[in-house]
Scaffold this motif. Structure first.
Motif, mmCIF file in Angstrom:
data_model
loop_
_atom_site.group_PDB
_atom_site.id
_atom_site.type_symbol
_atom_site.label_atom_id
_atom_site.label_comp_id
_atom_site.label_asym_id
_atom_site.label_seq_id
_atom_site.Cartn_x
_atom_site.Cartn_y
_atom_site.Cartn_z
ATOM 1 N N GLY A 174 0.827 -1.192 0.000
ATOM 2 C CA GLY A 174 0.000 0.000 0.000
ATOM 3 C C GLY A 174 0.865 1.247 0.000
ATOM 4 N N LYS A 175 0.618 2.142 0.960
ATOM 5 C CA LYS A 175 1.394 3.369 1.045
ATOM 6 C C LYS A 175 2.624 3.230 1.923
ATOM 7 C CE LYS A 175 -2.602 6.424 0.285
ATOM 8 N NZ LYS A 175 -3.415 7.547 0.848
ATOM 9 N N ALA A 176 2.822 2.066 2.512
ATOM 10 C CA ALA A 176 3.957 1.854 3.419
ATOM 11 C C ALA A 176 5.117 1.192 2.680
ATOM 12 C CB ALA A 176 3.535 0.986 4.596
ATOM 13 N N THR A 177 6.330 1.619 3.011
ATOM 14 C CA THR A 177 7.538 1.036 2.434
ATOM 15 C C THR A 177 8.561 0.819 3.534
ATOM 16 O OG1 THR A 177 7.180 2.134 0.304
ATOM 17 C CG2 THR A 177 9.393 1.309 0.758
ATOM 18 N N GLY A 178 9.032 -0.404 3.656
ATOM 19 C CA GLY A 178 10.075 -0.730 4.616
ATOM 20 C C GLY A 178 11.424 -0.729 3.937
ATOM 21 N N ILE A 179 12.466 -0.377 4.699
ATOM 22 C CA ILE A 179 13.824 -0.260 4.167
ATOM 23 C C ILE A 179 14.748 -1.237 4.882
ATOM 24 C CG2 ILE A 179 15.795 1.283 3.818
ATOM 25 C CD1 ILE A 179 13.824 3.637 4.057
ATOM 26 N N GLY A 180 15.593 -1.910 4.102
ATOM 27 C CA GLY A 180 16.651 -2.738 4.654
ATOM 28 C C GLY A 180 17.882 -2.594 3.786
ATOM 29 N N ASP A 205 10.885 -3.711 8.972
ATOM 30 C CA ASP A 205 10.590 -2.280 8.929
ATOM 31 C C ASP A 205 9.186 -2.043 8.383
ATOM 32 O OD1 ASP A 205 11.156 0.484 9.167
ATOM 33 O OD2 ASP A 205 11.878 0.586 7.105
ATOM 34 N N LEU A 206 8.842 -2.776 7.331
ATOM 35 C CA LEU A 206 7.504 -2.650 6.750
ATOM 36 C C LEU A 206 6.427 -3.050 7.747
ATOM 37 C CD1 LEU A 206 5.617 -2.210 4.312
ATOM 38 C CD2 LEU A 206 6.042 -4.602 3.673
ATOM 39 N N LYS A 207 6.626 -4.153 8.444
ATOM 40 C CA LYS A 207 5.628 -4.608 9.421
ATOM 41 C C LYS A 207 5.385 -3.536 10.482
ATOM 42 C CE LYS A 207 4.714 -8.266 12.816
ATOM 43 N NZ LYS A 207 5.113 -9.605 13.328
ATOM 44 N N ALA A 208 6.463 -2.926 10.982
ATOM 45 C CA ALA A 208 6.305 -1.894 12.003
ATOM 46 C C ALA A 208 5.636 -0.646 11.438
ATOM 47 C CB ALA A 208 7.672 -1.549 12.593
ATOM 48 N N ARG A 209 5.951 -0.299 10.193
ATOM 49 C CA ARG A 209 5.331 0.882 9.588
ATOM 50 C C ARG A 209 3.839 0.681 9.373
ATOM 51 N NH1 ARG A 209 9.152 4.584 7.176
ATOM 52 N NH2 ARG A 209 11.286 3.789 7.428
ATOM 53 N N VAL A 210 3.460 -0.513 8.948
ATOM 54 C CA VAL A 210 2.029 -0.803 8.778
ATOM 55 C C VAL A 210 1.305 -0.728 10.122
ATOM 56 C CG1 VAL A 210 0.376 -2.629 8.171
ATOM 57 C CG2 VAL A 210 2.326 -2.148 6.670
ATOM 58 N N ALA A 211 1.992 -1.167 11.186
ATOM 59 C CA ALA A 211 1.411 -1.111 12.526
ATOM 60 C C ALA A 211 1.455 0.292 13.124
ATOM 61 C CB ALA A 211 2.148 -2.072 13.452
ATOM 62 N N ALA A 229 13.507 7.466 19.717
ATOM 63 C CA ALA A 229 13.357 8.836 20.217
ATOM 64 C C ALA A 229 12.462 9.689 19.326
ATOM 65 C CB ALA A 229 14.724 9.495 20.364
ATOM 66 N N SER A 230 12.537 9.490 18.019
ATOM 67 C CA SER A 230 11.756 10.333 17.106
ATOM 68 C C SER A 230 10.278 9.973 17.092
ATOM 69 C CB SER A 230 12.312 10.203 15.683
ATOM 70 O OG SER A 230 12.029 8.904 15.150
ATOM 71 N N GLY A 231 9.950 8.761 17.518
ATOM 72 C CA GLY A 231 8.570 8.310 17.470
ATOM 73 C C GLY A 231 8.113 7.873 16.095
ATOM 74 N N GLU A 232 9.002 7.966 15.101
ATOM 75 C CA GLU A 232 8.639 7.563 13.747
ATOM 76 C C GLU A 232 8.484 6.041 13.673
ATOM 77 O OE1 GLU A 232 8.010 9.477 11.000
ATOM 78 O OE2 GLU A 232 8.079 11.138 12.435
ATOM 79 N N PRO A 233 7.613 5.550 12.800
ATOM 80 C CA PRO A 233 7.403 4.101 12.721
ATOM 81 C C PRO A 233 8.587 3.378 12.097
ATOM 82 C CG PRO A 233 6.137 5.212 11.023
ATOM 83 C CD PRO A 233 6.703 6.285 11.901
#
Length: 377
Positions: free
Chosen positions: A51-57, A118-124, A356-360
Protein backbone atom coordinates in the motif's frame (compact mmCIF):
# COMPACT_ATOMS: atom_id res chain seq x y z
CA UNK A 1 -8.68 -18.13 6.35
CA UNK A 2 -7.69 -19.30 2.86
CA UNK A 3 -4.50 -21.24 2.25
CA UNK A 4 -2.66 -21.91 -1.00
CA UNK A 5 0.54 -23.92 -0.59
CA UNK A 6 2.47 -22.19 2.18
CA UNK A 7 0.94 -18.72 1.58
CA UNK A 8 -1.77 -17.50 3.91
CA UNK A 9 -4.33 -14.74 3.76
CA UNK A 10 -6.49 -13.35 6.57
CA UNK A 11 -9.48 -11.05 6.25
CA UNK A 12 -8.22 -7.48 6.16
CA UNK A 13 -4.55 -8.54 6.09
CA UNK A 14 -2.04 -6.34 4.30
CA UNK A 15 0.19 -8.19 1.85
CA UNK A 16 3.67 -7.47 0.56
CA UNK A 17 3.25 -6.05 -2.95
CA UNK A 18 6.85 -5.47 -4.09
CA UNK A 19 10.44 -6.13 -3.12
CA UNK A 20 12.91 -3.87 -4.93
CA UNK A 21 16.66 -3.45 -4.60
CA UNK A 22 19.17 -0.81 -5.70
CA UNK A 23 22.95 -0.75 -5.17
CA UNK A 24 24.67 2.53 -4.31
CA UNK A 25 28.40 3.28 -4.14
CA UNK A 26 28.65 5.89 -1.39
CA UNK A 27 31.92 7.83 -1.06
CA UNK A 28 33.26 7.14 2.42
CA UNK A 29 36.98 7.87 2.11
CA UNK A 30 39.46 6.16 4.41
CA UNK A 31 38.92 8.24 7.50
CA UNK A 32 39.87 11.69 8.78
CA UNK A 33 43.34 12.75 7.76
CA UNK A 34 43.94 9.72 5.59
CA UNK A 35 44.72 9.47 1.92
CA UNK A 36 42.37 7.77 -0.54
CA UNK A 37 39.22 9.81 -0.08
CA UNK A 38 37.91 8.40 -3.35
CA UNK A 39 37.03 5.11 -1.66
CA UNK A 40 33.38 4.13 -1.92
CA UNK A 41 31.29 1.69 0.12
CA UNK A 42 28.70 -0.31 -1.79
CA UNK A 43 25.32 -0.55 -0.08
CA UNK A 44 22.41 -2.62 -1.40
CA UNK A 45 19.15 -0.98 -0.30
CA UNK A 46 16.00 -3.10 -0.34
CA UNK A 47 12.49 -1.64 -0.23
CA UNK A 48 9.48 -3.76 0.69
CA UNK A 49 6.16 -2.15 -0.21
CA UNK A 50 2.56 -2.66 0.89
CA UNK A 51 0.00 0.00 0.00
CA UNK A 52 1.39 3.37 1.05
CA UNK A 53 3.96 1.85 3.42
CA UNK A 54 7.54 1.04 2.43
CA UNK A 55 10.07 -0.73 4.62
CA UNK A 56 13.82 -0.26 4.17
CA UNK A 57 16.65 -2.74 4.65
CA UNK A 58 20.24 -2.88 3.47
CA UNK A 59 23.48 -4.80 3.40
CA UNK A 60 27.10 -4.05 2.50
CA UNK A 61 28.68 -6.03 -0.31
CA UNK A 62 28.78 -6.62 -4.06
CA UNK A 63 26.19 -4.81 -6.17
CA UNK A 64 25.15 -8.18 -7.64
CA UNK A 65 23.22 -8.85 -4.42
CA UNK A 66 20.52 -6.52 -5.75
CA UNK A 67 19.78 -9.01 -8.52
CA UNK A 68 19.48 -11.81 -5.97
CA UNK A 69 16.80 -9.80 -4.21
CA UNK A 70 14.75 -8.98 -7.29
CA UNK A 71 15.29 -12.28 -9.09
CA UNK A 72 14.99 -14.84 -6.29
CA UNK A 73 13.64 -13.27 -3.11
CA UNK A 74 10.90 -11.00 -4.44
CA UNK A 75 8.82 -13.86 -5.87
CA UNK A 76 9.12 -15.72 -2.55
CA UNK A 77 7.59 -12.94 -0.45
CA UNK A 78 5.22 -11.08 -2.76
CA UNK A 79 1.64 -11.69 -1.66
CA UNK A 80 2.52 -12.72 1.89
CA UNK A 81 0.96 -11.06 4.92
CA UNK A 82 3.30 -8.32 6.19
CA UNK A 83 2.96 -9.69 9.72
CA UNK A 84 4.44 -13.10 8.87
CA UNK A 85 8.11 -12.11 8.60
CA UNK A 86 9.41 -15.45 9.95
CA UNK A 87 7.42 -17.31 7.28
CA UNK A 88 8.79 -14.96 4.63
CA UNK A 89 12.29 -15.61 5.94
CA UNK A 90 11.79 -19.36 5.55
CA UNK A 91 10.49 -18.90 2.03
CA UNK A 92 13.47 -16.74 1.07
CA UNK A 93 15.84 -19.34 2.48
CA UNK A 94 14.23 -22.03 0.35
CA UNK A 95 14.46 -19.80 -2.72
CA UNK A 96 18.21 -19.45 -2.19
CA UNK A 97 19.07 -23.12 -1.76
CA UNK A 98 19.65 -23.73 -5.44
CA UNK A 99 21.68 -20.50 -5.68
CA UNK A 100 24.43 -21.95 -3.52
CA UNK A 101 24.13 -19.65 -0.50
CA UNK A 102 27.32 -17.88 0.54
CA UNK A 103 28.03 -14.25 1.31
CA UNK A 104 26.16 -12.72 -1.61
CA UNK A 105 22.98 -14.65 -0.87
CA UNK A 106 23.26 -14.13 2.89
CA UNK A 107 23.57 -10.38 2.42
CA UNK A 108 20.59 -10.24 0.08
CA UNK A 109 18.44 -12.29 2.47
CA UNK A 110 19.50 -10.13 5.42
CA UNK A 111 18.64 -6.86 3.67
CA UNK A 112 15.25 -8.18 2.59
CA UNK A 113 14.48 -9.44 6.09
CA UNK A 114 15.32 -6.04 7.62
CA UNK A 115 13.06 -4.35 5.07
CA UNK A 116 10.19 -6.71 5.91
CA UNK A 117 10.51 -6.01 9.65
CA UNK A 118 10.59 -2.28 8.93
CA UNK A 119 7.50 -2.65 6.75
CA UNK A 120 5.63 -4.61 9.42
CA UNK A 121 6.31 -1.89 12.00
CA UNK A 122 5.33 0.88 9.59
CA UNK A 123 2.03 -0.80 8.78
CA UNK A 124 1.41 -1.11 12.53
CA UNK A 125 2.36 2.56 13.00
CA UNK A 126 4.99 1.72 15.63
CA UNK A 127 8.73 2.17 16.02
CA UNK A 128 10.28 -1.26 15.54
CA UNK A 129 11.54 -1.22 19.14
CA UNK A 130 7.94 -0.79 20.31
CA UNK A 131 6.77 -3.61 18.06
CA UNK A 132 9.48 -5.97 19.34
CA UNK A 133 9.31 -4.72 22.92
CA UNK A 134 12.20 -2.92 24.58
CA UNK A 135 14.44 -4.75 27.05
CA UNK A 136 17.09 -2.07 27.69
CA UNK A 137 16.70 1.70 28.14
CA UNK A 138 19.31 2.58 25.52
CA UNK A 139 21.75 1.01 23.08
CA UNK A 140 25.44 1.52 24.00
CA UNK A 141 27.82 2.08 21.09
CA UNK A 142 31.57 2.05 20.61
CA UNK A 143 33.38 4.29 18.14
CA UNK A 144 35.08 2.18 15.51
CA UNK A 145 37.60 3.09 12.84
CA UNK A 146 41.37 3.33 12.85
CA UNK A 147 42.16 1.13 9.81
CA UNK A 148 45.69 -0.22 9.77
CA UNK A 149 46.66 1.84 6.72
CA UNK A 150 45.47 5.08 8.31
CA UNK A 151 48.17 7.57 9.28
CA UNK A 152 48.79 8.42 12.91
CA UNK A 153 47.44 11.96 12.59
CA UNK A 154 44.20 10.68 11.10
CA UNK A 155 43.81 8.04 13.80
CA UNK A 156 44.36 10.63 16.51
CA UNK A 157 41.72 12.98 15.07
CA UNK A 158 39.25 10.14 14.74
CA UNK A 159 39.79 8.94 18.30
CA UNK A 160 39.48 12.46 19.70
CA UNK A 161 36.25 12.85 17.76
CA UNK A 162 34.75 9.78 19.42
CA UNK A 163 35.96 10.47 22.94
CA UNK A 164 36.13 14.26 23.24
CA UNK A 165 33.46 15.49 20.83
CA UNK A 166 30.95 12.63 21.09
CA UNK A 167 31.77 11.50 24.65
CA UNK A 168 31.74 7.86 23.56
CA UNK A 169 33.47 5.96 26.38
CA UNK A 170 34.72 3.03 24.28
CA UNK A 171 36.66 2.97 20.99
CA UNK A 172 38.22 0.42 18.64
CA UNK A 173 41.16 0.45 16.24
CA UNK A 174 42.43 -2.15 13.79
CA UNK A 175 45.64 -4.11 14.23
CA UNK A 176 46.97 -7.21 12.47
CA UNK A 177 48.74 -5.17 9.79
CA UNK A 178 49.96 -7.23 6.81
CA UNK A 179 48.28 -10.38 8.18
CA UNK A 180 50.22 -10.17 11.42
CA UNK A 181 53.62 -9.48 9.85
CA UNK A 182 54.07 -6.08 11.53
CA UNK A 183 53.51 -6.78 15.23
CA UNK A 184 55.62 -3.90 16.51
CA UNK A 185 53.70 -1.40 14.40
CA UNK A 186 50.49 -2.92 15.78
CA UNK A 187 51.70 -2.43 19.33
CA UNK A 188 52.85 1.12 18.57
CA UNK A 189 49.36 1.96 17.27
CA UNK A 190 47.77 0.57 20.41
CA UNK A 191 50.08 2.60 22.63
CA UNK A 192 49.41 5.80 20.70
CA UNK A 193 45.66 5.17 20.87
CA UNK A 194 45.82 4.82 24.64
CA UNK A 195 47.82 8.02 24.98
CA UNK A 196 45.28 9.89 22.84
CA UNK A 197 42.11 8.75 24.61
CA UNK A 198 43.49 8.84 28.14
CA UNK A 199 43.18 6.27 30.91
CA UNK A 200 39.40 6.08 31.30
CA UNK A 201 37.76 5.10 27.96
CA UNK A 202 37.74 1.43 27.04
CA UNK A 203 40.17 0.51 24.25
CA UNK A 204 39.29 -2.28 21.82
CA UNK A 205 41.35 -3.81 19.01
CA UNK A 206 40.34 -5.82 15.94
CA UNK A 207 43.04 -8.06 14.43
CA UNK A 208 40.85 -9.29 11.56
CA UNK A 209 42.03 -12.88 12.12
CA UNK A 210 45.58 -11.86 11.28
CA UNK A 211 47.52 -13.78 13.93
CA UNK A 212 48.34 -17.37 14.82
CA UNK A 213 47.32 -18.58 18.28
CA UNK A 214 50.70 -18.10 19.94
CA UNK A 215 51.32 -14.80 18.19
CA UNK A 216 47.92 -13.53 19.38
CA UNK A 217 48.77 -14.52 22.94
CA UNK A 218 52.12 -12.71 22.77
CA UNK A 219 50.47 -9.60 21.32
CA UNK A 220 47.79 -9.62 24.03
CA UNK A 221 50.44 -9.89 26.75
CA UNK A 222 52.31 -6.96 25.21
CA UNK A 223 49.29 -4.62 25.01
CA UNK A 224 47.96 -5.53 28.45
CA UNK A 225 49.65 -2.47 29.98
CA UNK A 226 47.64 -0.26 27.63
CA UNK A 227 44.41 -1.64 29.07
CA UNK A 228 43.00 -3.28 25.95
CA UNK A 229 39.81 -4.99 27.10
CA UNK A 230 38.38 -6.31 23.78
CA UNK A 231 40.37 -8.47 21.36
CA UNK A 232 38.31 -9.03 18.22
CA UNK A 233 39.16 -11.88 15.85
CA UNK A 234 42.71 -12.47 17.09
CA UNK A 235 42.76 -15.57 14.86
CA UNK A 236 40.46 -16.53 11.96
CA UNK A 237 36.89 -16.89 13.16
CA UNK A 238 36.48 -20.01 11.03
CA UNK A 239 38.50 -21.88 13.67
CA UNK A 240 36.52 -21.65 16.95
CA UNK A 241 38.84 -23.98 18.85
CA UNK A 242 41.79 -21.70 18.01
CA UNK A 243 39.75 -18.77 19.33
CA UNK A 244 39.08 -20.82 22.45
CA UNK A 245 42.83 -21.34 22.95
CA UNK A 246 43.44 -17.59 22.78
CA UNK A 247 40.48 -16.86 25.03
CA UNK A 248 41.79 -19.25 27.68
CA UNK A 249 45.25 -17.66 27.63
CA UNK A 250 44.61 -13.89 27.67
CA UNK A 251 42.96 -11.39 30.01
CA UNK A 252 41.29 -9.29 27.30
CA UNK A 253 37.85 -10.44 26.23
CA UNK A 254 38.00 -12.41 22.99
CA UNK A 255 35.17 -11.87 20.54
CA UNK A 256 34.15 -12.87 17.02
CA UNK A 257 31.09 -13.79 14.98
CA UNK A 258 30.58 -10.74 12.78
CA UNK A 259 31.35 -12.81 9.69
CA UNK A 260 28.79 -15.48 10.59
CA UNK A 261 26.38 -16.08 7.71
CA UNK A 262 23.74 -18.09 9.56
CA UNK A 263 22.53 -19.12 13.00
CA UNK A 264 24.32 -22.48 12.94
CA UNK A 265 27.70 -20.79 12.52
CA UNK A 266 27.06 -18.43 15.43
CA UNK A 267 25.73 -21.26 17.59
CA UNK A 268 28.88 -23.34 17.00
CA UNK A 269 31.00 -20.43 18.18
CA UNK A 270 28.99 -20.05 21.36
CA UNK A 271 28.96 -23.79 22.03
CA UNK A 272 32.73 -24.04 21.56
CA UNK A 273 33.34 -21.48 24.29
CA UNK A 274 35.31 -19.53 21.70
CA UNK A 275 34.26 -16.04 22.74
CA UNK A 276 33.52 -13.91 25.79
CA UNK A 277 30.94 -11.92 23.81
CA UNK A 278 29.25 -13.10 20.63
CA UNK A 279 29.20 -10.73 17.68
CA UNK A 280 26.59 -10.89 14.92
CA UNK A 281 26.02 -8.66 11.91
CA UNK A 282 22.34 -8.13 11.13
CA UNK A 283 23.18 -7.28 7.49
CA UNK A 284 24.84 -10.64 6.81
CA UNK A 285 23.66 -13.24 9.37
CA UNK A 286 20.09 -13.45 8.08
CA UNK A 287 18.59 -10.13 9.11
CA UNK A 288 16.69 -9.21 12.25
CA UNK A 289 15.00 -12.61 12.34
CA UNK A 290 18.29 -14.45 12.79
CA UNK A 291 20.00 -11.71 14.84
CA UNK A 292 17.32 -12.02 17.53
CA UNK A 293 17.74 -15.80 17.53
CA UNK A 294 21.52 -15.39 17.82
CA UNK A 295 20.97 -13.19 20.87
CA UNK A 296 18.90 -15.95 22.44
CA UNK A 297 21.60 -18.54 21.67
CA UNK A 298 24.20 -16.26 23.26
CA UNK A 299 22.06 -15.76 26.35
CA UNK A 300 21.59 -19.53 26.69
CA UNK A 301 25.38 -19.85 26.86
CA UNK A 302 25.78 -17.05 29.39
CA UNK A 303 27.07 -14.58 26.77
CA UNK A 304 26.19 -11.06 25.73
CA UNK A 305 25.76 -10.09 22.08
CA UNK A 306 27.26 -7.18 20.16
CA UNK A 307 26.05 -5.82 16.84
CA UNK A 308 28.84 -5.52 14.29
CA UNK A 309 28.64 -2.54 11.90
CA UNK A 310 25.48 -1.02 10.35
CA UNK A 311 24.37 0.73 13.56
CA UNK A 312 21.05 1.96 12.18
CA UNK A 313 20.11 -1.55 11.07
CA UNK A 314 20.93 -2.95 14.53
CA UNK A 315 19.61 -0.31 16.90
CA UNK A 316 15.95 -1.27 17.25
CA UNK A 317 16.57 -5.02 17.45
CA UNK A 318 19.45 -4.45 19.87
CA UNK A 319 17.18 -2.52 22.23
CA UNK A 320 14.89 -5.55 22.45
CA UNK A 321 17.40 -8.09 23.81
CA UNK A 322 18.31 -8.28 27.51
CA UNK A 323 21.87 -9.52 26.96
CA UNK A 324 22.99 -6.66 24.72
CA UNK A 325 26.58 -5.46 25.15
CA UNK A 326 26.70 -2.75 22.50
CA UNK A 327 26.59 -1.89 18.78
CA UNK A 328 29.52 -0.83 16.62
CA UNK A 329 29.36 2.83 15.55
CA UNK A 330 31.57 2.07 12.54
CA UNK A 331 32.89 5.10 10.70
CA UNK A 332 32.44 4.04 7.06
CA UNK A 333 28.99 2.59 7.72
CA UNK A 334 27.92 5.72 9.59
CA UNK A 335 29.08 7.89 6.68
CA UNK A 336 27.17 5.70 4.21
CA UNK A 337 23.99 5.53 6.30
CA UNK A 338 24.02 9.28 6.92
CA UNK A 339 24.29 9.89 3.18
CA UNK A 340 21.51 7.43 2.40
CA UNK A 341 18.93 8.20 5.06
CA UNK A 342 17.15 10.99 6.87
CA UNK A 343 16.40 10.26 10.52
CA UNK A 344 19.84 8.94 11.53
CA UNK A 345 20.61 8.52 15.22
CA UNK A 346 22.83 10.56 17.55
CA UNK A 347 25.55 8.65 19.47
CA UNK A 348 26.32 11.54 21.81
CA UNK A 349 27.29 10.19 25.21
CA UNK A 350 27.80 6.69 23.82
CA UNK A 351 24.15 5.59 23.81
CA UNK A 352 21.47 5.49 21.10
CA UNK A 353 17.73 5.95 21.65
CA UNK A 354 16.32 4.27 18.54
CA UNK A 355 12.70 5.23 19.18
CA UNK A 356 13.36 8.84 20.22
CA UNK A 357 11.76 10.33 17.11
CA UNK A 358 8.57 8.31 17.47
CA UNK A 359 8.64 7.56 13.75
CA UNK A 360 7.40 4.10 12.72
CA UNK A 361 9.72 1.25 11.76
CA UNK A 362 13.41 2.04 11.79
CA UNK A 363 12.55 5.75 11.63
CA UNK A 364 14.55 6.28 8.43
CA UNK A 365 13.65 7.75 5.03
CA UNK A 366 15.70 7.08 1.91
CA UNK A 367 17.24 10.26 0.48
CA UNK A 368 16.43 9.12 -3.01
CA UNK A 369 17.30 12.28 -4.93
CA UNK A 370 20.41 12.93 -2.88
CA UNK A 371 21.95 9.54 -3.66
CA UNK A 372 20.64 9.10 -7.21
CA UNK A 373 24.07 9.88 -8.67
CA UNK A 374 25.60 7.10 -6.54
CA UNK A 375 23.45 4.34 -8.03
CA UNK A 376 25.48 1.54 -9.61
CA UNK A 377 22.89 -1.23 -10.08
Amino acid sequence: MRTTGDMRWQPGAVSVERLDAVAYAIPTGDGPGAEGHGKATTVIVVEASAGKATGIGWTYGPAAAARVVTGLLAPAVTGRCVNDVPAAHLAMGRALREAGGGGLAAGALSAADIALWDLKARVAGLPLTALLGAAVPGVPVYGSGGPVHQGQAGMERELRGWVEERSIPRVKIEIGESAGRAPQRDLDRVHVAREVIGPVPELYVDAGGGYSVKQAVRIAEAFADDGVSWFEQPVPAAHPMALRQVRDAVTAEVTAGGDGRDLACLARMAQAGAVDCLQADVTRCGGITVWLRAAAVAEAHGLEISGRGAPHAHAHAAASVPNLRHVEWRRDHVVAETALFDGVLDPQGGTLDPAASGEPGLGLALRREHVRRCRVA
